[in-house]
Each structure stands twice: as structure tokens, then as C-alpha cells.
Enzyme design. Structure first.
Site, short mmCIF file in Angstrom:
data_model
loop_
_atom_site.label_atom_id
_atom_site.label_comp_id
_atom_site.label_asym_id
_atom_site.label_seq_id
_atom_site.Cartn_x
_atom_site.Cartn_y
_atom_site.Cartn_z
N THR A 190 0.81 -1.23 0.00
CA THR A 190 0.00 0.00 0.00
C THR A 190 0.84 1.27 0.00
O THR A 190 0.30 2.36 -0.19
CB THR A 190 -0.92 0.04 1.24
OG1 THR A 190 -0.10 0.11 2.43
CG2 THR A 190 -1.81 -1.19 1.30
N CYS A 382 -11.53 3.66 -44.80
CA CYS A 382 -10.77 4.86 -45.14
C CYS A 382 -9.63 4.50 -46.10
O CYS A 382 -9.87 4.20 -47.25
CB CYS A 382 -10.29 5.57 -43.88
SG CYS A 382 -9.75 7.28 -44.16
N HIS A 507 -15.42 6.24 -41.06
CA HIS A 507 -14.90 5.43 -39.95
C HIS A 507 -16.05 4.92 -39.08
O HIS A 507 -16.38 5.53 -38.06
CB HIS A 507 -13.93 6.24 -39.10
CG HIS A 507 -12.61 6.50 -39.75
ND1 HIS A 507 -11.51 5.67 -39.57
CD2 HIS A 507 -12.20 7.49 -40.58
CE1 HIS A 507 -10.49 6.14 -40.27
NE2 HIS A 507 -10.88 7.25 -40.89
N GLU A 509 -16.10 2.60 -37.01
CA GLU A 509 -15.67 2.16 -35.67
C GLU A 509 -15.91 3.21 -34.60
O GLU A 509 -16.00 2.88 -33.40
CB GLU A 509 -14.19 1.76 -35.69
CG GLU A 509 -13.20 2.91 -35.88
CD GLU A 509 -12.84 3.20 -37.32
OE1 GLU A 509 -11.75 3.75 -37.56
OE2 GLU A 509 -13.66 2.89 -38.20
#
Length: 534
Positions: A190, A382, A507, A509
């Protein structure tokens, strides 16, 4: 109700997933009926990532309004299922550009322009602007970089000041940090988190929640220790384990109670969360009925983040078909000399994504030839579409020296610079960017996929199909299936004598969501599965 502001910072190391944490929280709040928007501040001096190398930055994500932004905005949009804008990604370069422009105009009345207050005021203005311009209850802001970086200091100072200006009750700080596991001793440590929080507190920010990225479960003792040393409630120490699938993270954080903590701390009126659709989507992704292999052919494949949205969209298409998509990453330079078969043998589909420059171009063309001749489903995006045009020109239409004018002199420039780009001198932000309409022709594969006559898709390009060669392509069997409404720009192509061969100038996506796969990616994966099982 006042707009609430949540700031997500990171500590110890970069790459912990602050963006995924912010996006996951956005999904959890949206599931409770809260209107959320997300933005990111990046500490680099570039105005935007549009001219940065994918090797350094990963992909450039394009918004509806044409902003070239950090890839984290893709995560934001995919998780909260909202379209973001240019206001959602701010860089140090944008801030300084704005301040210097104001100084040149005399807006500061001859005063000495300084980091405090002028730079910090500009940063705060960008934070408040999102809250005002969007219909939103909560603005989640991710601060890029790591606490302790000199570049991030103005942003951290700004978000400290926000709590004074809008009231501490309207602001929440979430710190994402690493709790490393030391295999040699079998322990979680930690101390790095303690020091990171100490650094944050030294500049006046007390985190309300600590999200601990870890590969092992945090024990109750560990949470109590972090609570004590970091001065946060025990329940506000949230573990974020490595997930089997990316979209499982919101569900893991829901079990940890993160959204409940946020709603209580900010006084938000939250209904019971509706996560049924998300849970079903994750279940389908984790339990596919079959699989397909897609060959992704590009020149940046060593860094998968360069094609992040494409890869995620393929996975979305897989979810929509109940199949797992295995991506075979193929470096286009390695297949320039014709060694295509050894790299692409056994794939069920081939995708050539966007890009710039001539490196690896011949390898992409070889991959397209392989897909066309072997009737393997092909998807070109593209530059991928443009290279499909070049391949067809050379090998089908008889234009043997055809090429794109982007790559030098050619007697057949079947891809050419757009007329409006010929007088452009600057590179940054000058392409055809953002959402544009595309009119789809009847009796085409694309029409069957979309059904709509007019679609709206995002673009990022300077070059286009050269209309001087339209008749030649049509005569030789290529279908120009989608055009701009004016009919001047070819947006989509397909082949009549191929089961699934599609190229798009846009595009897709950038508009796909895990719970709403983009129609093209969904149908491409369907075609790949059909090819595999025929």
C-alpha cells in the site's frame, strides 16, 4: 439541482485505466437515471493528437463535430452511449493557445499573464462550459498523467479551486492508484498509494474515494490501512481487479458500491440501477457459441491501441453474433513481398483499417488481392477502401500502374486529393473531419445492411475516389454503393462477384457500441462466420 463535478486523477504509474474507471462510473450513473457527460484534460502541449504518431499516442478518436481527440473519448462514448464533442478533450496546448490569443487581443488589459490565475481560469472555464453546454447533471473530468508530474500541476490547481467556487458539496475527487503485488513475498503493498495520496493532499486535494487497481483481492485489513493513512472512509476504498472482459468493469465497480458512494456524497437523486442490458451483453461476450478469426492488416500493429476502436468494434460485432472474434494482427510491411498466404491462411475475414503514408501500402494491397481472389469477407476502412480501389484498378481494370496521388506520381491517380484540400498548408485539424451524410443506393449489399437510405458517419481524410475513373470501375464490376448527397464523393464500394467485399471512406468504428454494434461490423462478423462454416 446544481451541476455536480467529479474529478478522476491517477497515481503511482500511468496506464492504470483512469479512463475506464471514469467511463464505468458514467455508465453506472446513467443506469440510475443521471444525465452524465465526460471530458478529459491531457497535459501535453500539442493542440490535439491529430498530428501525433500512433506509436506514441494510439489512435485518434474523432467526434461527431470533427474534433480529433484522445482514445479515452472512445471508451467514454462506448460506455455511456452518448456522443461527445470538442469540449470533451482539452490539452495544455489548447489552453495556452487560447490564453495567448486573448493576450494578443488585449483582453487582459495590460496585466501580467500568469499560470495563476489566467491559465487556471481558462481550465476552469472549459470545465464549466461542458456543464452549461450539455444537458447534464454530472460532469466527470479525467485528469491525464500522474499526480506528481509537473505538466499536470495547473490542472490539479484548477480542480482544487473548483470546489471553492461551486461548493465542496458539489465536487468529488476520485483517485485511481496502483496497489502492486510482490510475487517474491506474496504481498500487496500500500505504500505507493499512501505516497500518491500524500502528494495529492499536499496541493490541497483530499480524495473522497480511492480506486485501487490490483491483480489480487484487497483484504479488509488492507482497506482499513488505506482508509487510515489516506484519510478516506473505509467504504470509500474500492478495489478494481483485472477484468476478464473490458465491459465487465462497470459491473465489478457496481458490486464494490462505487456509484452508491458517489450518489450519497453528491446528494444525487438516483433510482435503482437498470443494468440488465449491460449484464446480458457481458454474458454474451463471455459465453460465445463459436469463434471467427479476423486478419487485421496494418502498419502499426505492434501497438494495438493504434487500432483500438476497430478492435473493439469487431468485438461488438462478435457480441451481436454470439461469436468470439480472435484478431490476428498482421504487419503489412511483412507481406509486401508476396508472403501473404503464410500470414493470412485460415482467417475468416480480412480488415484493412485507416492510416497515412506509403509504408506498408503494397502489403495491404496484397492482402486485399488475397481476400478478393479467395472470396474471403473483406472490409476496408478509409485508407483500406482506397487501397481496395487501387488493387481493383491494377488487377481487374487493367490500370497496372494505378495508385493514390498521396504516394507519388502515377499515370492513374484513382485516389486523389480532395479539391478543397489543395490550398491547405497546415496539417492539424484541416482534414475532412466529423459527421457527414451518405446516400445509399438501392439493390446493394450496404442497403441491405443499413436499410436506411441516408446514413450519417464520421470522417477523417484528405483523399477521395477520383471521379474521372468512375465509368472504368463500374464497367469492370465495382459497385459504387454509397455517395455523398451531392453525388460527388464516393463513400462506399462493393464487388458484385464477391460474397462480402465492402470499402467505406468513413470510420464506422467511431460509432459502434458494445450494446449496439455498428451494422457494418455486425454484418462483417456474420459474413466471416458464414465463410467459416460453409
Amino acid at each position: 439541482m446544481s451541476v455536480k463535478y467529479i474529478f478522476v486523477t491517477g497515481g503511482v504509474v500511468s496506464g492504470l485505466g483512469k479512463g475506464i474507471t471514469a467511463a464505468s462510473l458514467g455508465r453506472l450513473l446513467k443506469a440510475r437515471g443521471v444525465h452524465v457527460t465526460i471530458q478529459k484534460f491531457d497535459p501535453y502541449i500539442n493542440v490535439d493528437p491529430g498530428t501525433m504518431s500512433p506509436y506514441q499516442h494510439g489512435e485518434v478518436f474523432v467526434t461527431e463535430d470533427g474534433a480529433e481527440t484522445d482514445l479515452d473519448l472512445g471508451h467514454y462514448e462506448r460506455f455511456i452511449d452518448e456522443n461527445l464533442s470538442k469540449n470533451s478533450n482539452i490539452t495544455t496546448g489548447k489552453i495556452y493557445w487560447s490564453v495567448i490569443s486573448k493576450e494578443r487581443k488585449g483582453d487582459y488589459l495590460g496585466g501580467t499573464v500568469q499560470v495563476i490565475p489566467h491559465i487556471t481560469n481558462e481550465i476552469k472555464d472549459r470545465i464549466y462550459r461542458v456543464g452549461k453546454s450539455e444537458r447534464t447533471d454530472v460532469v466527470i473530468t479525467e485528469i491525464g498523467g500522474t499526480v506528481g508530474d509537473i505538466e499536470s500541476l495547473p490542472f490539479l490547481e484548477s480542480i482544487r479551486q473548483v470546489s471553492n467556487e461551486v461548493g465542496r458539496e458539489n465536487v468529488m475527487y476520485i483517485h485511481v492508484t496502483l496497489v502492486p503485488y510482490l510475487g517474491i513475498s506474496g504481498e500487496l503493498k500500500t505504500k505507493p498509494t499512501q505516497h500518491s495520496v500524500k502528494e495529492l493532499r499536499s496541493i490541497g486535494i483530499q480524495p473522497d474515494v480511492i480506486v485501487c487497481r490490483t491483480e489480487k483481492y484487497l483484504s479488509q485489513d488492507m482497506k482499513e490501512k488505506l482508509s487510515l493513512f489516506c484519510n478516506v472512509p473505509e467504504g470509500a476504498v474500492v478495489q478494481n481487479l483485472d477484468a476478464e472482459v473490458l465491459y465487465e468493469v462497470p459491473l465489478m465497480l457496481e458490486k464494490e458500491g462505487l456509484a452508491k458512494i458517489v450518489c450519497k456524497r453528491l446528494g444525487l437523486e438516483c433510482k435503482e440501477p437498470d443494468l440488465d442490458e449491460w449484464e446480458e451483453m457481458v454474458r454474451r461476450q463471455k459465453n460465445p457459441k463459436s469463434s471467427v478469426t479476423i486478419g487485421l492488416v496494418g502498419k502499426y500493429v505492434e501497438l494495438h491501441d493504434a487500432y483500438l476502436s476497430v478492435a473493439e468494434s469487431l468485438r461488438h460485432g462478435g457480441i451481436g453474433n454470439d461469436v468470439e472474434v480472435d484478431i490476428r494482427w498482421v504487419n503489412s510491411e511483412e507481406i509486401e513481398n508476396g508472403e501473404v498466404n503464410s500470414f493470412l491462411q485460415g482467417v475468416d475475414g480480412i480488415l484493412v483499417p485507416g492510416g497515412f503514408g506509403d509504408r506498408g501500402i503494397e502489403g495491404k494491397i496484397n492482402a486485399i488481392t488475397f481476400a478478393r481472389e479467395n472470396k474471403i469477407p473483406f472490409f476496408g476502412i478509409c485508407l483500406g477502401m482506397q487501397m481496395a480501389v487501387v488493387e481493383f484498378a491494377r488487377n481487374v481494370a487493367g490500370l497496372h500502374d494505378a495508385n493514390s496521388s498521396e504516394f507519388g506520381e502515377t499515370p492513374y491517380p484513382v485516389i486523389d486529393l480532395m479539391p478543397e484540400q489543395r490550398e491547405v498548408d497546415e496539417m492539424g485539424g484541416t482534414m475532412r473531419l466529423g459527421v457527414y451524410p451518405c446516400k445509399i443506393n438501392e439493390n446493394t449489399l450496404i442497403k441491405g445492411i443499413f436499410e436506411d437510405e441516408l446514413i450519417y458517419e464520421r470522417h477523417r481524410h484528405r483523399y477521395e475516389f477520383n471521379n474521372e475513373f468512375r465509368d472504368t470501375f463500374i464497367k469492370n464490376g465495382m459497385t459504387l454503393s454509397g455517395l455523398s448527397p451531392s453525388g460527388k464523393l464516393v463513400e462506399t464500394i462493393e464487388l458484385k462477384d464477391h460474397p462480402w467485399f465492402v470499402g467505406v471512406q468513413f470510420h464506422p468504428e467511431f460509432k459502434s457500441r458494445p450494446n449496439k454494434p455498428h451494422p457494418l461490423f455486425k454484418d462483417f462478423v456474420r459474413a466471416a462466420y458464414e465463410y467459416k462454416t460453409k
